[in-house]
Design an enzyme around this catalytic site. Structure first.
Site, mmCIF file in Angstrom:
data_model
loop_
_atom_site.group_PDB
_atom_site.id
_atom_site.type_symbol
_atom_site.label_atom_id
_atom_site.label_comp_id
_atom_site.label_asym_id
_atom_site.label_seq_id
_atom_site.Cartn_x
_atom_site.Cartn_y
_atom_site.Cartn_z
ATOM 1 N N TRP A 1 -3.045 1.580 5.073
ATOM 2 C CA TRP A 1 -3.338 0.657 6.166
ATOM 3 C C TRP A 1 -3.279 1.384 7.510
ATOM 4 C CZ3 TRP A 1 -0.747 -1.292 10.447
ATOM 5 C CH2 TRP A 1 -1.322 -2.424 11.036
ATOM 6 N N HIS A 2 -2.343 2.325 7.615
ATOM 7 C CA HIS A 2 -2.200 3.016 8.894
ATOM 8 C C HIS A 2 -3.356 3.962 9.171
ATOM 9 C CE1 HIS A 2 1.958 1.586 9.100
ATOM 10 N NE2 HIS A 2 1.851 1.816 10.369
ATOM 11 N N GLY A 3 -3.948 4.484 8.140
ATOM 12 C CA GLY A 3 -5.056 5.376 8.418
ATOM 13 C C GLY A 3 -5.669 5.890 7.135
#
Lengths: 469, 819
Positions: free
Chosen positions: A316-318
């Protein structure tokens, strides 16, 4: 559009606030919806259609889920989750997936370097998913008014950077919320604090982080230099995210909303589990509530679920492998702490726990920084004396001396200092002190706003060399 | 335990009005009677705030510091006296007086910390239910059958629906009356007359009982989250301040300074054993108890939740009475309607707040009187030695209460005033700044950055769809700020506050990324990417790049081979970092000398012009600018000297050149770093004019004639950061200089900006000089030299170009553009 730009602070926001407050109460939601759409369309004139499509889709699916028949609602939920995850993956991870398929299967799917994920997708898809699951679980009824749901999905204070507000928390606020000068005062105060965190602390710390971690030959960085750079980066990320969260909460307050807090002084944590209860709280809650206890692992779900959450959180963060490693790393640490048990953990002396947790957090941020895994490995080697860079060097001393007040301010800002001062003043208890404190706060906020704005003027700084060298 | 509790419940559920009025004891049970209008919500409104707050568990931690601080000297004195005179607990009848120290502790919510922890991952206890909430065996407390109980409807599916889908205000429904169990009232209201001389600890026990105790089976799916969601919703809809989850909060209204001794009415923790309080108190409804929960929820649906229970007349009386003696609370005036019931006008505002404040004093008075009446008989029964003390305490309390109410009024007003001032101040600043930014005179050029300021974009559908238009507008607004240069200077000053002030001129600072140089990186550092400032001089750190030197030499060799009749020279100029970087920072920069030597060795046909030795020889002179990344005219002059020696042509030596000097030069390094050290220490800018006449023509990058111009522009036309642009008048295209040298030699210079300063010194050495910038040149170098009839070709670039990105440009002009 982002919150930390002059155009937003001095043009969009005043116009929005004025129109909001001059409008009759029953039309205020409409004003807010229009401004939210404009806000999003300003940055993403094409992806606004994706947002609107997603709103319609989730609205209808919510209704479908709330049908009595079990099959229909299950189908609706499955479809909704699939579509929302699909939007998230396609907008954020398409390049990453294609790259990996190319690497594994040897195919040649063209990957554009310049894909920029539309802002807010990561957040509104999670909001929509939580809404659908809550509908399915019967925690909330499906929203009947489309306008309310549209506002929920597009509300601009929480659009670009969260917090991930759940529908059950906010639905009553669509119907009834207070709006007065006190709201503006408190909300703008919070907004300015967030802005200062972003502009004065995070942006300046990023210079240090890039100086020590951004060099091409990272393997030559020294041990202390690596730790210093990683610490600066950790603070930078914290002040960026919590700054945006403060801005979101403040903006919400201006319009009478009350959003959940997203950060609770995470660097005061005593262990890593504690850290995640203080860091990006709404995200942690989301994954905890909707993902951690999916009963697919039987009795082992406690640990297996953690790794799934770690994986998802990382992705989700990257869209990069280092984020996956980062998520799994945290999951492993938390699983270890869980296995050890809270009681046993508490037996360890507090100082030791604090040092241990800070080391783990520093390592995790080193993983977070380098999208290139070989650089990441080099940096981690340097941090633990296995690198080639030596222990310390003159550069570190110079940088520390040149930034000492900035670093001190950043470290102090990690603690709840202002509330401590306020409490002390309150305990003192006289009206004079109260007056002084209120005046000082007002003046401090205005100064912070002015200084942040001046720094924002400088943000478009692009010196052009008089000739190409 | 449960037995005791039950017995307490029973005692508590005695018809209280009977106790109060004595004479008439209304019937406890009553058959259902018809009523014309549904009376809603038996719980006093005032209570809700407290109830909700304590239920959510967020304010369970009262500010202990405040509590300890409360300087009730009288109370303390009384306590002392009591301890001396009467070590026994004061008899119940007499305890009314010392209510302040015996205010019951707020309901303790045992489970909350764990619960809130469980919201994040990694908690220790894994709950058993889907939502992560532990379920415990139920411990139902069966109320006495004081009322008629009908078979319970199955509420499992019905309840949430009832709550979430409120109907509009229902018409009269004779059957659906809101009814409450008696127990509910007895706990929710202020049972001031309950006298429990026998079992004081039981009372306390009940007060301290956790609100989140066993759940009822009706919500076994997830009862607590359901309850929580409703609480949150109630809280929100009533505009209560949601307490921040993590901070200890005082029981005071926010923004209200705490006057000394104000918390007369607030919870004060008391020792458990002896503190039996007869103070009026509010008890949060026990939501684990079905009856109470139904009652609690029924407020938010207009359907009464349990139709099988009917209130007795006694209860109704009790309710009326209890409402009249409600103590003053912060939320007491908050009598808003339930928003769910008023869909047609949902935007109900919190407009009763002020009213509540203004009525505070009245309520205060009322309250005081009530308590006076109650207290009076108590004092009579006290032993004579105590009476005086108690009366004194009562008097003091009354006075304190009055002053506290007064202070609260003042404080709240003050708080509101400050918020108004702050809100207006901040919004005023914002709006005025917005107007200033819109209406102020916008700059079009930034001298510090040497670039044009962004312009308002032109509208087109295409640019709108590509988000260029909107981004252009916000970019214009962000960039074209009136008085921009003033603000930029301010930033420069403020940035220096980040660290210690400069102690001496040897201050060192790094800008950009920097690390020790080991092996040359894949991609070379560009000029300005990594800067060190030392001894008032800014230098760009050099990294070299893997294979850069080889590639450069290869390209030059290739070019030389294509022009066999032309002399090709290659001059790779070092930068300041080679000569002025202190020893201890040497490891941050690669060696330019090594790069230059490597190139010169690899050049097979072209003539290498090594300027390093001559520059090193003169390094004590001002051969490099301190504040700019270029060399000075003097440095360029020495380079020319080395070149002319290699080219074997005439040269005008320094003594015959005319020097022009200008002060206040703060060059490109300042724009890159914004360093105050540089801006505070400007240097002189100097250029040389060679004797003899020459004419200068400007061509565009495709060698089409544009204009006649000057070889050296006017310094007055340039800002101090751009003084270096006077060479070739800042022209980046092709420049042709025709001189009076008369040796029929044509020199073509392919260069980066370093060579600009050299051209004026070469006007006596070549008859024609064509100057082409490698970054903009659009033709093929070979063809161009043929066309111009070049006899000599000079590649004059800095090390950064020879090993960096500009190699691509060089490759383009040598190989790609061939016709």
């Amino acid at each position: 559009m982002v919150f930390s730009e002059l155009f937003f602070i001095y043009l969009f926001l005043p116009v929005c606030v004025i129109l909001y407050y001059v409008t009759k109460e029953k039309y205020r939601n409409i004003v807010l919806t229009i401004f939210s759409i404009v806000f999003y369309a300003w940055g993403e004139p094409i992806y606004i259609w994706l947002l609107l499509l997603s709103v319609c889709m989730n609205y209808l699916l919510g209704k479908m889920i709330s049908y009595e028949t079990d099959g229909t609602s299950k189908f609706g939920l499955a479809l909704g989750l699939l579509l929302n995850t699909g939007i998230l993956v396609i907008t954020q991870h398409a390049g990453f997936i294609a790259e990996n398929i190319n690497a594994i299967a040897g195919t040649a799917i063209p990957v554009s370097e310049n894909i920029i994920a539309p802002i807010g997708t990561a957040f509104y898809t999670l909001r929509a998913s939580s809404y659908l699951i809550d509908c399915f679980w019967g925690r909330i009824p499906a929203e009947k008014k489309f306008s309310s749901f549209l506002l929920y999905m597009s509300l601009f204070p929480i659009m670009p950077y969260g917090p991930i507000v759940r529908y059950e928390e906010i639905r009553s606020q669509f119907i009834c919320r207070s709006a007065s000068i006190v709201n503006i005062s408190e909300g703008m105060g919070r907004f300015i604090i967030g802005l200062a965190k972003k502009v004065l602390l995070a942006d300046q710390l990023s210079l240090i982080a890039d100086q020590f971690l951004g060099a091409d030959n990272i393997e030559m960085q020294t041990v202390l230099g690596s730790w210093y750079g990683v610490a600066a980066f950790a603070l930078q990320v914290y002040f960026t995210l919590s700054g945006f969260a403060d801005m979101a909460i403040g903006l919400g307050k201006v319009f009478g909303f009350r959003f959940e807090e997203n950060f609770n002084h995470p660097f005061m944590c005593s262990d890593v589990t504690d850290f995640w209860q203080r860091w990006h709280i709404t995200l942690g809650k989301f994954f905890h509530d909707y993902l951690l206890y999916i009963p697919i692992f039987g009795k082992r779900r406690k640990y297996a679920g953690l790794f799934i959450v770690g994986l998802c959180m990382g992705l989700w963060h990257g869209a990069s492998w280092n984020f996956v490693i980062w998520g799994i790393f945290f999951a492993a640490i938390i699983a270890a702490e869980t296995a050890l048990g809270r009681k046993n953990l508490r037996k360890i002396p507090t100082a030791v726990r604090h040092v241990y947790s800070k080391i783990i957090i520093a390592v995790s941020f080193a993983m977070f920084y380098f999208t290139n895994t070989s650089d990441m490995g080099a940096c981690l080697k340097n941090m633990f004396f296995i690198g080639d860079g030596g222990f310390a060097d003159a550069l570190l001393g110079v940088s520390f001396k040149n930034n000492i007040f900035l670093i001190a301010a950043a470290v102090i800002a990690c603690f709840p200092v202002s509330s401590f001062i306020k409490r002390k003043a309150e305990e003192y208890g006289s009206q004079r002190m109260y007056t002084f404190m209120q005046t000082a706060e007002t003046v401090a906020l205005c100064v912070l706003l002015a200084v942040s704005s001046v720094f924002l003027v400088n943000s478009t700084n692009e010196p052009m060399l008089c000739f190409q060298i | 335990m449960s037995e005791k509790k039950n017995s307490f419940m029973q005692s508590e559920m005695r018809p209280l009005s009977a106790l109060r009025k004595g004479s008439e004891a209304p019937p406890v049970k009553e058959k259902r009677t018809k009523r014309t209008a549904p009376a809603r919500v038996p719980v006093p409104q005032n209570n809700i705030g407290n109830t909700v707050m304590s239920l959510t568990g967020q304010n369970k931690v009262t500010d202990t510091s405040t509590m300890q601080r409360t300087p009730f000297r009288a109370v303390n004195r009384m306590q002392k006296v009591r301890e001396q005179v009467n070590p026994e607990p004061v008899p119940a009848m007499h305890r009314e007086a010392d209510e302040t120290e015996r205010i019951p502790a707020p309901p303790v919510v045992k489970e909350m910390p764990e619960r809130s922890r469980m919201h994040s991952i990694g908690m220790e206890d894994v709950p058993e239910t889907m939502h992560g909430y532990r379920t415990e065996p139920e411990m139902p407390i069966q109320p006495e059958p004081l009322y008629e109980v009908q078979p319970e409807p199955d509420t499992e599916n019905e309840e949430p629906e009832v709550f979430y889908e409120p109907e509009p205000e229902t018409a009269e429904d004779p059957v659906s009356e809101p009814e409450i169990p008696e127990k509910m009232i007895s706990e929710t209201e202020y049972d001031e007359e309950i006298i429990l001389e026998d079992e004081p600890e039981l009372l306390y026990e009940s007060m301290n009982k956790p609100v989140y105790e066993p759940k009822s089976p009706e919500y076994d799916n997830d009862p607590e989250s359901f309850v929580q969601s409703i609480q949150r919703e109630i809280q929100m809809s009533h505009g209560y301040e949601p307490e921040p989850v993590f901070e200890k909060r005082s029981v005071y209204p926010e923004r209200t300074p705490r006057p000394e001794g104000y918390n007369v009415y607030e919870e004060v923790s008391a020792p458990k054993q002896e503190s039996v309080s007869y103070r009026k108190r509010a008890v949060a409804p026990d939501l684990s108890n079905k009856a109470e929960r139904d009652e609690f929820f029924s407020k938010y649906t207009n359907k009464p939740s349990h139709r099988h229970v009917r209130p007795t007349a006694a209860l109704k009386n009790k309710k009326e009475q209890s409402e009249s003696v409600l103590p003053e609370h912060k939320e007491s005036g908050n009598k808003r309607e339930n928003p769910f019931l008023k869909r047609e006008n949902p935007f109900l505002r919190n407009n009763k707040k002020q009213e509540s404040i203004s009525h505070a004093a009245e309520e205060e008075q009322q309250e005081t009187e009530t308590s006076e009446q109650i207290r009076q008989p108590a004092v009579e029964n006290v032993r004579p030695e105590m009476r005086e003390v108690i009366e004194g305490v009562v008097r003091m309390q009354r006075l304190e209460r009055e002053s506290a109410a007064e202070m609260e009024k003042e404080a709240v007003r003050g708080s509101k005033r400050f918020h108004t001032i702050r809100g207006i101040a901040i919004m005023g600043v914002t709006i005025l700044t917005g107007v200033f930014m819109l209406a102020g005179e916008k700059p079009v050029y930034s001298p510090q950055e040497n670039r044009a300021i962004a312009k308002m974009p032109e509208f087109s559908v295409q640019s709108l769809m590509r988000s260029e238009y909107t981004h252009g507008i916000s970019g214009y607004f962000n960039d074209a700020v009136p008085m921009r240069s003033v603000f930029k200077k301010a930033v420069s000053v403020m940035s220096n506050l980040k660290g210690l002030p400069e102690f001496d001129k040897n201050e060192t600072a790094f800008y950009g990324s920097a690390a020790e140089m080991g092996e040359a990186p894949e991609k070379a550092l560009e000029i300005g990417e990594s800067v060190i400032i030392n001894n008032l001089r800014a230098m760009s750190l050099y990294s070299g790049s893997q294979g850069g030197e080889e590639r450069y030499a290869e390209l030059i060799n290739e070019f030389t081979k294509s022009l066999p009749d032309t002399a090709v020279y290659s001059m790779v100029a070092p930068t300041a970092v080679s000569f002025y970087l202190p020893e201890k920072y040497q490891k941050y920069s690669a060696s330019e000398k090594e790069s230059i030597d490597k190139i010169n060795i690899l050049l097979s046909d072209a003539v290498p012009v090594d300027v390093y030795p001559i520059l090193a020889e003169h390094k004590e002179e001002e051969i490099y600018a301190r504040t700019d990344h270029h060399w000075t005219s003097l440095g360029a002059y020495y380079a020319c000297e080395a070149f002319v020696k290699a080219a074997e042509t005439d040269f005008t030596y320094k003594t015959n050149l005319t020097a022009n000097t200008f002060s206040g030069y703060v060059g490109s390094m300042y724009t890159m770093t914004g360093s105050k050290v540089l801006s505070n220490n400007p240097e002189n800018f100097e250029y040389f004019i060679a004797p003899g006449r020459y004419s200068t023509e400007y061509y565009d990058t495709s060698f089409r004639f544009m204009d006649h111009g000057k070889l050296i522009g006017s310094v007055a036309d340039h800002s101090p950061v751009n003084y270096y642009s006077v060479f070739l008048d800042g022209n980046n295209n092709i420049v042709h200089v025709t001189t009076e040298a008369g040796n029929d030699r044509t020199l073509v210079v392919f260069k980066d900006s370093f060579a600009n300063a050299m051209i004026p010194c070469l006007t006596t050495s070549f008859s024609d000089i064509y100057v082409c910038d490698i970054t903009t040149f659009e033709l093929n170098a070979h063809d161009f030299c043929k066309e111009t009839g070049a006899t000599d070709v000079l590649f004059a670039v800095s090390t950064f170009s020879a090993a960096g990105e500009n190699l691509d440009c060089l490759e383009d002009i040598i190989t790609d553009n061939a016709e």
